[in-house]
Design a protein around this motif. Structure first.
Motif, mmCIF file in Angstrom:
data_model
loop_
_atom_site.group_PDB
_atom_site.id
_atom_site.type_symbol
_atom_site.label_atom_id
_atom_site.label_comp_id
_atom_site.label_asym_id
_atom_site.label_seq_id
_atom_site.Cartn_x
_atom_site.Cartn_y
_atom_site.Cartn_z
ATOM 1 N N LEU A 66 0.833 -1.218 0.000
ATOM 2 C CA LEU A 66 0.000 0.000 0.000
ATOM 3 C C LEU A 66 0.864 1.264 0.000
ATOM 4 O O LEU A 66 0.520 2.259 -0.626
ATOM 5 N N HIS A 67 2.013 1.208 0.696
ATOM 6 C CA HIS A 67 2.850 2.392 0.815
ATOM 7 C C HIS A 67 4.086 2.349 -0.085
ATOM 8 O O HIS A 67 5.015 3.138 0.103
ATOM 9 N N GLY A 68 4.089 1.422 -1.041
ATOM 10 C CA GLY A 68 5.179 1.352 -2.014
ATOM 11 C C GLY A 68 6.528 1.035 -1.383
ATOM 12 O O GLY A 68 7.569 1.494 -1.873
ATOM 13 N N LEU A 69 6.524 0.255 -0.298
ATOM 14 C CA LEU A 69 7.797 -0.081 0.368
ATOM 15 C C LEU A 69 8.364 -1.385 -0.196
ATOM 16 O O LEU A 69 7.625 -2.221 -0.723
ATOM 17 N N GLU A 70 9.684 -1.532 -0.065
ATOM 18 C CA GLU A 70 10.330 -2.796 -0.466
ATOM 19 C C GLU A 70 10.385 -3.715 0.747
ATOM 20 O O GLU A 70 10.590 -3.237 1.879
ATOM 21 N N VAL A 71 10.220 -4.999 0.491
ATOM 22 C CA VAL A 71 10.287 -5.961 1.589
ATOM 23 C C VAL A 71 11.735 -6.400 1.782
ATOM 24 O O VAL A 71 12.327 -7.007 0.893
ATOM 25 N N LEU A 72 12.312 -6.067 2.946
ATOM 26 C CA LEU A 72 13.702 -6.455 3.234
ATOM 27 C C LEU A 72 13.763 -7.886 3.757
ATOM 28 O O LEU A 72 14.772 -8.569 3.581
ATOM 29 N N ALA A 73 12.719 -8.294 4.441
ATOM 30 C CA ALA A 73 12.660 -9.676 4.946
ATOM 31 C C ALA A 73 11.196 -10.056 5.119
ATOM 32 O O ALA A 73 10.385 -9.257 5.572
ATOM 33 N N ASP A 74 10.922 -11.289 4.737
ATOM 34 C CA ASP A 74 9.557 -11.825 4.689
ATOM 35 C C ASP A 74 9.300 -12.733 5.884
ATOM 36 O O ASP A 74 10.237 -13.365 6.357
ATOM 37 N N ASP A 75 8.092 -12.809 6.326
ATOM 38 C CA ASP A 75 7.699 -13.823 7.294
ATOM 39 C C ASP A 75 8.620 -13.835 8.526
ATOM 40 O O ASP A 75 9.227 -14.851 8.857
ATOM 41 N N ILE A 76 8.705 -12.686 9.197
ATOM 42 C CA ILE A 76 9.694 -12.551 10.277
ATOM 43 C C ILE A 76 9.098 -12.819 11.666
ATOM 44 O O ILE A 76 9.774 -12.621 12.675
ATOM 45 N N GLY A 77 7.830 -13.248 11.709
ATOM 46 C CA GLY A 77 7.217 -13.550 13.014
ATOM 47 C C GLY A 77 7.925 -14.719 13.676
ATOM 48 O O GLY A 77 8.343 -15.670 13.007
ATOM 49 N N ASP A 78 8.056 -14.678 14.998
ATOM 50 C CA ASP A 78 8.742 -15.759 15.721
ATOM 51 C C ASP A 78 7.896 -17.033 15.771
ATOM 52 O O ASP A 78 8.426 -18.124 15.917
ATOM 53 N N MET A 79 6.577 -16.883 15.682
ATOM 54 C CA MET A 79 5.688 -18.044 15.725
ATOM 55 C C MET A 79 4.910 -18.101 14.408
ATOM 56 O O MET A 79 4.204 -17.152 14.063
ATOM 57 N N GLN A 80 5.057 -19.210 13.700
ATOM 58 C CA GLN A 80 4.435 -19.353 12.381
ATOM 59 C C GLN A 80 2.909 -19.249 12.435
ATOM 60 O O GLN A 80 2.285 -18.668 11.559
ATOM 61 N N ALA A 81 2.318 -19.821 13.495
ATOM 62 C CA ALA A 81 0.852 -19.926 13.512
ATOM 63 C C ALA A 81 0.191 -18.778 14.275
ATOM 64 O O ALA A 81 -0.939 -18.923 14.735
ATOM 65 N N ALA A 82 0.877 -17.623 14.386
ATOM 66 C CA ALA A 82 0.323 -16.523 15.191
ATOM 67 C C ALA A 82 -1.020 -16.039 14.638
ATOM 68 O O ALA A 82 -1.198 -15.923 13.417
ATOM 69 N N VAL A 83 -1.946 -15.784 15.543
ATOM 70 C CA VAL A 83 -3.252 -15.214 15.153
ATOM 71 C C VAL A 83 -3.614 -14.127 16.163
ATOM 72 O O VAL A 83 -3.180 -14.161 17.311
ATOM 73 N N THR A 84 -4.392 -13.157 15.707
ATOM 74 C CA THR A 84 -4.949 -12.153 16.621
ATOM 75 C C THR A 84 -6.463 -12.221 16.539
ATOM 76 O O THR A 84 -7.034 -12.424 15.467
ATOM 77 N N ARG A 85 -7.068 -12.089 17.703
ATOM 78 C CA ARG A 85 -8.531 -12.107 17.798
ATOM 79 C C ARG A 85 -9.011 -10.667 17.936
ATOM 80 O O ARG A 85 -8.452 -9.892 18.731
ATOM 81 N N PHE A 86 -9.976 -10.299 17.127
ATOM 82 C CA PHE A 86 -10.545 -8.947 17.127
ATOM 83 C C PHE A 86 -12.010 -9.053 17.528
ATOM 84 O O PHE A 86 -12.661 -10.062 17.229
ATOM 85 N N VAL A 87 -12.521 -8.008 18.179
ATOM 86 C CA VAL A 87 -13.952 -8.026 18.524
ATOM 87 C C VAL A 87 -14.642 -6.820 17.913
ATOM 88 O O VAL A 87 -14.053 -5.729 17.827
ATOM 89 N N LEU A 88 -15.887 -7.039 17.490
ATOM 90 C CA LEU A 88 -16.716 -5.928 17.032
ATOM 91 C C LEU A 88 -17.562 -5.511 18.232
ATOM 92 O O LEU A 88 -18.272 -6.327 18.822
ATOM 93 N N VAL A 89 -17.430 -4.241 18.600
ATOM 94 C CA VAL A 89 -18.071 -3.719 19.819
ATOM 95 C C VAL A 89 -19.176 -2.759 19.403
ATOM 96 O O VAL A 89 -19.033 -2.031 18.412
ATOM 97 N N ALA A 90 -20.276 -2.756 20.169
ATOM 98 C CA ALA A 90 -21.393 -1.849 19.880
ATOM 99 C C ALA A 90 -21.915 -1.266 21.191
ATOM 100 O O ALA A 90 -21.575 -1.770 22.275
ATOM 101 N N ARG A 91 -22.739 -0.220 21.097
ATOM 102 C CA ARG A 91 -23.421 0.268 22.300
ATOM 103 C C ARG A 91 -24.490 -0.759 22.666
ATOM 104 O O ARG A 91 -25.004 -1.463 21.788
ATOM 105 N N PRO A 92 -24.851 -0.855 23.967
ATOM 106 C CA PRO A 92 -25.850 -1.856 24.360
ATOM 107 C C PRO A 92 -27.120 -1.709 23.539
ATOM 108 O O PRO A 92 -27.568 -0.592 23.277
ATOM 109 N N GLY A 93 -27.655 -2.827 23.109
ATOM 110 C CA GLY A 93 -28.855 -2.848 22.271
ATOM 111 C C GLY A 93 -29.199 -4.299 22.068
ATOM 112 O O GLY A 93 -29.110 -5.090 23.001
ATOM 113 N N SER A 94 -29.517 -4.679 20.847
ATOM 114 C CA SER A 94 -29.874 -6.078 20.651
ATOM 115 C C SER A 94 -28.610 -6.935 20.680
ATOM 116 O O SER A 94 -27.524 -6.493 20.279
#
Ligand SMILES: O=C(O)C(=O)C[C@]1(C(=O)O)C=C[C@@H](O)C=C1
Length: 305
Positions: A158-186
């Protein structure tokens, strides 16, 4: 939802979580510079929902989100999304790996690449950024105290950058959990594969206090999927407990556990019941089905006459 906020700018992992959220189709996407800003806008009514990171498989809970949900006007989690995390080290054209003196990224991203950095760029400093994509945008614009960014591959593109190194995470199977939050309602209907998020505030500090809270779940056959203590910030040593449990507030066993917690806690903050991203059905201990609770309630009614 017509306007949905998220931790931006475009190219963050949070924006990818929003891409995966089916109900966000057609909604206006509003980027915010921080989780706090997104949740404040939600509380103020400027947006109808907010996608925020809550938990990473390597670094654990996202404190900014846990703390913002644990205090202030009540908000409810209405859904979750799990995103696989892959990092690249990216820099403007002409910068080589050996030139990198400092790296900018989000603190949770840094925690996931520390091993790689130690092996390949041991002399490089770390500069915290508001998000991985903000670091990518910063390094592309120039004038930052870092020469490379740790970000998603798509943020580098997106920002036109060059990749100096790929796949640099220490854990291959890393995942992040995100939540969709709303004001109280249904609230989302029970699906049989739900999670419920709570924050528990104890009345006082005493031996066995946490055990008493956990007993409320154990006695009703409820499985926990996350348990964290967070400072209440009132005084040193004062903590609340942020928990995710399997099941929906409309399930009998959860109703009974919540009543038990309500009796013994100073405050129980209910943060919502919502379908699990992986669709895995709740593990329910033997004799903890809705029908078991209904039968016991009927028996009590009969002996009370
Ligand atoms: O900076 C981003 O791209 C984010 O969406 C935030 C965030 C986080 O808070 O954990 C999300 C996923 C990654 O684990 C790293 C950073």
């Amino acid at each position: 939802m017509t306007r949905v906020g998220y931790l931006g700018p475009d190219g963050t992992f949070t924006s990818m979580a929003l891409d995966q959220w089916p109900a966000s189709d057609g909604a206006e996407r509003v980027p915010f510079g921080s989780v706090d800003a997104a949740l404040a806008a939600l509380r103020a009514g400027d947006v109808d929902g907010a996608m925020v990171p809550i938990e990473n498989s390597v670094e654990g809970g996202v404190s900014a989100t846990l703390d913002a949900l644990a205090s202030g006007d009540p908000l409810l989690v209405v859904g979750e999304v799990v995103v696989p995390i892959t990092f690249v080290l990216a820099a403007p054209a002409g910068v080589a790996l050996a030139d990198v003196r400092a790296v900018g990224t989000h603190s949770h991203a840094w925690a996931q690449v520390r091993g790689w950095m130690g092996r390949h760029l041991p002399g490089a400093g770390y500069v915290p950024a508001l998000s991985t994509a903000a670091a990518a945008a910063g390094v592309a614009a120039g004038g930052q105290p870092y020469d490379a960014a740790v970000c998603a591959p798509s943020a580098a593109t997106l920002h036109g950058l060059e990749v100096l190194a790929d796949d640099i995470g220490d854990m291959q199977a890393a995942v992040t959990r995100f939540v969709l939050v709303a004001r109280p309602g249904s609230m989302p209907e029970p699906t049989g594969a739900d999670k419920t998020t709570l924050v528990l505030f104890q009345r006082d500090d005493h031996a066995g206090g946490l055990l008493e809270l956990l007993e409320q779940f154990a006695a009703r056959g409820i499985n926990l999927t996350r348990l964290e203590s967070r400072p209440t910030k009132a005084s040193m040593g004062s903590y609340c407990f942020s928990v995710d449990i399997e099941g929906h507030v409309l399930d009998e066993r959860l109703g009974e556990a919540l009543m038990g917690l309500r009796r013994i806690c100073a405050e129980v903050r209910f943060l919502g019941s919502y379908p699990r991203a992986d669709g895995r059905a709740a593990t329910i201990a033997p004799r903890a089905q809705d029908s078991d609770f209904a039968e016991a309630r009927e028996w009590l009614r009969s002996i009370r006459g």
